[in-house]
Design a protein around this motif. Structure first.
Motif, PDB file in Angstrom:
ATOM      1  N   GLU A 530      77.381  62.962  33.245  1.00 48.40           N
ATOM      2  CA  GLU A 530      76.285  61.986  33.237  1.00 48.40           C
ATOM      3  C   GLU A 530      74.954  62.708  33.095  1.00 48.40           C
ATOM      4  N   ASP A 531      74.119  62.211  32.197  1.00 47.99           N
ATOM      5  CA  ASP A 531      72.816  62.808  31.915  1.00 47.99           C
ATOM      6  C   ASP A 531      71.736  62.075  32.698  1.00 47.99           C
ATOM      7  N   GLY A 532      70.899  62.844  33.410  1.00 49.14           N
ATOM      8  CA  GLY A 532      69.871  62.244  34.237  1.00 49.14           C
ATOM      9  C   GLY A 532      68.877  61.411  33.451  1.00 49.14           C
ATOM     10  N   LEU A 533      68.561  61.822  32.219  1.00 43.03           N
ATOM     11  CA  LEU A 533      67.629  61.046  31.405  1.00 43.03           C
ATOM     12  C   LEU A 533      68.211  59.688  31.059  1.00 43.03           C
ATOM     13  N   GLU A 534      69.507  59.653  30.754  1.00 39.91           N
ATOM     14  CA  GLU A 534      70.155  58.372  30.491  1.00 39.91           C
ATOM     15  C   GLU A 534      70.210  57.522  31.757  1.00 39.91           C
ATOM     16  N   THR A 535      70.354  58.178  32.902  1.00 36.90           N
ATOM     17  CA  THR A 535      70.378  57.452  34.173  1.00 36.90           C
ATOM     18  C   THR A 535      69.018  56.811  34.451  1.00 36.90           C
ATOM     19  N   ILE A 536      67.936  57.553  34.174  1.00 36.33           N
ATOM     20  CA  ILE A 536      66.588  56.987  34.359  1.00 36.33           C
ATOM     21  C   ILE A 536      66.404  55.767  33.470  1.00 36.33           C
ATOM     22  N   ALA A 537      66.837  55.876  32.208  1.00 38.47           N
ATOM     23  CA  ALA A 537      66.716  54.739  31.285  1.00 38.47           C
ATOM     24  C   ALA A 537      67.525  53.544  31.772  1.00 38.47           C
ATOM     25  N   ALA A 538      68.748  53.811  32.294  1.00 36.27           N
ATOM     26  CA  ALA A 538      69.590  52.713  32.773  1.00 36.27           C
ATOM     27  C   ALA A 538      68.985  52.039  34.004  1.00 36.27           C
ATOM     28  N   LEU A 539      68.435  52.843  34.918  1.00 37.89           N
ATOM     29  CA  LEU A 539      67.813  52.276  36.121  1.00 37.89           C
ATOM     30  C   LEU A 539      66.577  51.455  35.758  1.00 37.89           C
ATOM     31  N   ARG A 540      65.785  51.950  34.825  1.00 33.29           N
ATOM     32  CA  ARG A 540      64.609  51.192  34.404  1.00 33.29           C
ATOM     33  C   ARG A 540      65.013  49.884  33.733  1.00 33.29           C
ATOM     34  N   ALA A 541      66.110  49.918  32.964  1.00 34.27           N
ATOM     35  CA  ALA A 541      66.588  48.683  32.339  1.00 34.27           C
ATOM     36  C   ALA A 541      67.050  47.685  33.392  1.00 34.27           C
ATOM     37  N   GLU A 542      67.699  48.196  34.434  1.00 35.66           N
ATOM     38  CA  GLU A 542      68.165  47.320  35.518  1.00 35.66           C
ATOM     39  C   GLU A 542      66.990  46.718  36.269  1.00 35.66           C
ATOM     40  N   LEU A 543      65.947  47.514  36.475  1.00 35.28           N
ATOM     41  CA  LEU A 543      64.775  47.051  37.229  1.00 35.28           C
ATOM     42  C   LEU A 543      63.791  46.284  36.346  1.00 35.28           C
ATOM     43  N   ALA A 544      63.976  46.380  35.005  1.00 36.48           N
ATOM     44  CA  ALA A 544      63.060  45.746  34.057  1.00 36.48           C
ATOM     45  C   ALA A 544      61.627  46.226  34.283  1.00 36.48           C
ATOM     46  N   ALA A 545      61.486  47.530  34.539  1.00 33.32           N
ATOM     47  CA  ALA A 545      60.165  48.118  34.786  1.00 33.32           C
ATOM     48  C   ALA A 545      60.215  49.606  34.455  1.00 33.32           C
ATOM     49  N   ASP A 546      59.071  50.132  33.986  1.00 29.87           N
ATOM     50  CA  ASP A 546      58.976  51.573  33.709  1.00 29.87           C
ATOM     51  C   ASP A 546      58.596  52.307  34.986  1.00 29.87           C
ATOM     52  N   THR A 547      59.519  52.344  35.918  1.00 28.96           N
ATOM     53  CA  THR A 547      59.272  52.999  37.197  1.00 28.96           C
ATOM     54  C   THR A 547      59.059  54.496  36.989  1.00 28.96           C
ATOM     55  N   PRO A 548      58.006  55.080  37.580  1.00 28.70           N
ATOM     56  CA  PRO A 548      57.805  56.533  37.455  1.00 28.70           C
ATOM     57  C   PRO A 548      59.024  57.294  37.954  1.00 28.70           C
ATOM     58  N   ALA A 549      59.257  58.451  37.343  1.00 27.71           N
ATOM     59  CA  ALA A 549      60.466  59.212  37.681  1.00 27.71           C
ATOM     60  C   ALA A 549      60.163  60.697  37.753  1.00 27.71           C
ATOM     61  N   ILE A 550      60.905  61.355  38.628  1.00 24.32           N
ATOM     62  CA  ILE A 550      60.923  62.822  38.706  1.00 24.32           C
ATOM     63  C   ILE A 550      62.317  63.274  38.281  1.00 24.32           C
ATOM     64  N   LEU A 551      62.371  64.201  37.316  1.00 26.10           N
ATOM     65  CA  LEU A 551      63.645  64.748  36.854  1.00 26.10           C
ATOM     66  C   LEU A 551      63.799  66.147  37.426  1.00 26.10           C
ATOM     67  N   LEU A 552      64.787  66.345  38.288  1.00 22.41           N
ATOM     68  CA  LEU A 552      65.081  67.666  38.849  1.00 22.41           C
ATOM     69  C   LEU A 552      66.099  68.347  37.951  1.00 22.41           C
ATOM     70  N   THR A 553      65.812  69.585  37.542  1.00 21.35           N
ATOM     71  CA  THR A 553      66.727  70.244  36.614  1.00 21.35           C
ATOM     72  C   THR A 553      66.695  71.755  36.790  1.00 21.35           C
ATOM     73  N   GLY A 554      67.834  72.357  36.505  1.00 17.49           N
ATOM     74  CA  GLY A 554      67.920  73.812  36.409  1.00 17.49           C
ATOM     75  C   GLY A 554      68.123  74.255  34.978  1.00 17.49           C
ATOM     76  N   ASP A 555      68.164  73.279  34.034  1.00 21.96           N
ATOM     77  CA  ASP A 555      68.346  73.603  32.624  1.00 21.96           C
ATOM     78  C   ASP A 555      67.089  74.252  32.067  1.00 21.96           C
ATOM     79  N   ILE A 556      67.286  75.120  31.075  1.00 16.24           N
ATOM     80  CA  ILE A 556      66.145  75.835  30.501  1.00 16.24           C
ATOM     81  C   ILE A 556      65.703  75.245  29.177  1.00 16.24           C
ATOM     82  N   TYR A 557      66.413  74.236  28.693  1.00 14.65           N
ATOM     83  CA  TYR A 557      66.125  73.744  27.357  1.00 14.65           C
ATOM     84  C   TYR A 557      65.151  72.573  27.378  1.00 14.65           C
ATOM     85  N   GLN A 558      64.571  72.324  26.207  1.00 13.96           N
ATOM     86  CA  GLN A 558      63.707  71.167  26.045  1.00 13.96           C
ATOM     87  C   GLN A 558      64.601  69.944  25.849  1.00 13.96           C
ATOM     88  N   PHE A 559      64.182  68.828  26.401  1.00  8.37           N
ATOM     89  CA  PHE A 559      65.009  67.634  26.347  1.00  8.37           C
ATOM     90  C   PHE A 559      64.461  66.692  25.288  1.00  8.37           C
TER      91      PHE A 559
END
Length: 595
Positions: A530-559
């Motif tokens: 499961e990808d955290g960015l997709e999870t943020i999009a799914a949660l925002r769709a459920e809430l019907a709002a662009d809720t601010p988000a913090i993405l915690l990551t240890g990945d070194i790549y650009q998303f």
């Protein structure tokens, strides 16, 4: 004098380079000459047989036998010569000797053929004249093909053959036939021109072949470098993620524990534990940040802002560390608006100030100064510490180089701070200069462009010191230790927390919530792919709002998917709880100010 010396040195290098190129070209010519020797001898052997038949038609069988023995013998010498001089093939050690000998044998061959042509010349017999002219023509025409690889061999062959025969012709042949001698001289000059062009073409072909070989090797090297770089990136990504997970949980647990301890000795022990954790966190953070810079994952996001707000914040941030090291921190800040990335700029200055605090002895002075210089702003961080020897100054920006040890005896780090500073400055389009000398302290100067006069700074709401109210925070983290520790810390910060191990679980828990979340905190790499960015999009769709988000990551790549999601702040693991709290307060202040 210096310029003359430099010019001489450059000329010497250029001469050495040309000499090396000529050496390689001659070596290639010698190898090509050797490779074609067998075919050349076969062609000349056919010419000898043809001329032998013509000679026999004149009835002079004795001359025909001598001709076969003499001309055929020279062909044998040409064929045997490389087997004697270069039995293992032409090498850099023997190619000069091989070429010199081949030139000598070619000249000798020309003399032998010229001698037979002169001996057979008879101006009373058209057949004899025809055969004699064919002898000199055949060897020179045939010599153009095998000798085109190395022009001196053709010059030796044609000169030794044509010049004696032509001279004899002009002296002995009378009447109109004498003009044929003039034609032979013209033919000789034409042969020299053709041989020059043939050698140029040969050298061009050899150079093209060498370039193709160099290109192939370069492509192989590039592929190897790319493969090693990709393997390094994958290793860093996996290692940083795996190391960040337990360190992140430890950091949050340390933060939660601090609020439960009351006895001084317990707090002192926790301080030591936290100092060890902070050292590990900084080392790993430096590795991750370096890898993210190399991979292009960190991108500048410029916006107009008041420079003095960043500098004043840094002054307050480093005031206490400076006092703890018995240092004086002075500032002289001039107000200005710049259009740049405030976060990356603050990171650069934070590294420079951290180095100044770390390496300046007690009683020293650190200065933070900003001043206008034309259309630019100069920001300087200086200290009166031990400085850096001038002969080692160029090395301070090399990765994994640490030229000094902290004055407090602490960990010296990996030597990645200044390399990170240099790369970040490059991303900001800022000019970075570093001045230092032994015993004279160190001064780092950053030059950035001021914003146009009509560009107003973006208003940033004042950030509160603590969370007001009881905002609802949705936390999605599959690592139970990090999830539990961060939930405890968020609760201590006066937040209500919905903690879940996956996006689906978070959606189910939200169905029971009585208020809208103020913030989403989601891990980038969750369980089962499961990808955290997709999870943020799914949660925002459920809430019907662009809720601010913090993405915690240890990945070194650009998303790449990050570009399609607004208001997402990326925090790399292991993150200091104070950083998470700072980002949390900034987001809450921004959202409350927008309401």
């Amino acid at each position: 004098m210096t310029n003359a010396g430099t010019s001489t040195s450059d000329d010497g290098l250029e001469t050495a380079g040309l000499s090396a190129d000529l050496h390689d070209m001659r070596l290639d010519q010698a190898r090509l000459l050797l490779a074609r020797t067998g075919m050349s001898c076969l062609i000349i052997g056919g010419v000898i047989l043809y001329l032998t038949v013509l000679i026999m038609l004149t009835g002079d069988l004795r001359f025909a036998a001598g001709w076969v023995a003499g001309a055929g013998g020279m062909v044998g010498v040409v064929f045997a010569y490389p087997r004697l001089v270069a039995p293992g093939g032409v090498t850099p050690a023997n190619y000069r000797r091989y070429l010199t000998g081949h030139v000598f044998i070619s000249g000798l061959t020309g003399l032998v053929w010229a001698s037979f042509a002169i001996a057979f010349l008879d101006d009373t017999s058209l057949l004899n004249l025809f055969i004699a002219i064919n002898m000199v023509f055949a060897i020179t025409v045939g010599g153009m093909m095998p000798s085109a690889e190395y022009r001196p061999t053709f010059i030796a062959l044609s000169s030794a053959n044509l010049l004696p025969f032509t001279s004899y012709w002009l002296v002995t042949v009378e009447g109109p036939l004498r003009l044929i001698g003039v034609g032979l001289l013209i033919y000789y000059g034409f042969g020299l021109l053709v041989s020059a062009r043939a050698e140029i073409q040969t050298q061009t072909l050899l150079a093209a072949e060498r370039n193709r070989e160099l290109t192939r090797r370069l492509q192989e090297q590039n592929a190897l470098v790319e493969r090693v770089s990709a393997e390094k990136s994958r290793f860093l990504a996996a290692t940083s993620h795996d190391l960040a997970q337990p360190l992140q949980a430890q950091g949050f647990f340390i933060g939660a524990m601090r609020r439960t301890l009351r006895q001084a000795e317990h707090l002192e022990l926790l301080d030591k534990i936290e100092a060890c954790w902070s050292s590990q966190q900084q080392l790993l953070q430096a590795l991750v940040e370096t890898a993210r810079l190399d991979s292009g994952a960190i991108v500048a996001k410029p916006r107009p802002f008041a420079l003095e707000t960043i500098l004043q914040g840094l002054e307050q941030e480093f005031a206490e560390p400076a006092r703890g090291h018995a240092l004086t921190l002075e500032s002289r800040i001039e107000a200005a608006v710049v259009d740049n990335d405030p976060l990356l700029l603050a990171r650069i200055l934070r590294n420079l100030l951290s180095n100044a605090v770390k390496f300046t002895p007690p009683g020293g002075q650190i200065r933070l100064v900003s001043r206008r210089d034309g259309a630019d702003m100069l920001i300087e961080v200086s200290d009166n510490g031990p400085g850096i020897p001038s002969d080692e100054l160029d090395r301070v920006f090399d990765e994994y180089v640490q030229l000094a040890t902290p004055v407090d005896g602490g960990e010296s780090g990996l030597g990645l701070g200044l390399p990170i500073v240099r790369q970040l400055a490059s991303k900001l389009g800022a000019e970075l200069e570093f001045h230092s000398a032994s015993g004279e302290g160190t001064r780092a100067q950053l030059r950035i462009a001021c914003a146009p006069a009509d560009l107003k700074p973006t208003e940033i709401p004042d950030r509160p010191d603590r969370v007001t109210g009881t905002p609802l925070v949705v936390l999605v983290e599959d690592d139970a230790a990090i999830r539990d520790s961060l939930a405890i810390v968020l609760t201590d910060w006066n937040c209500r927390v919905v903690a879940a191990g996956s996006g689906e679980e978070a959606v189910n828990l939200l169905s029971w919530a009585t208020s809208e979340p103020a913030l989403l905190i989601v891990d980038k790499r969750l369980a089962d792919g499961e990808d955290g960015l997709e999870t943020i999009a799914a949660l925002r769709a459920e809430l019907a709002a662009d809720t601010p988000a913090i993405l915690l990551t240890g990945d070194i790549y650009q998303f790449e998917k990050l570009a399609g999601l607004a208001d997402v702040t990326v925090i790399t693991k292991p993150a200091d709880p104070a950083l998470v709290q700072s980002v949390l307060l900034e987001i809450l202040a921004r959202t409350s100010g927008a309401e």
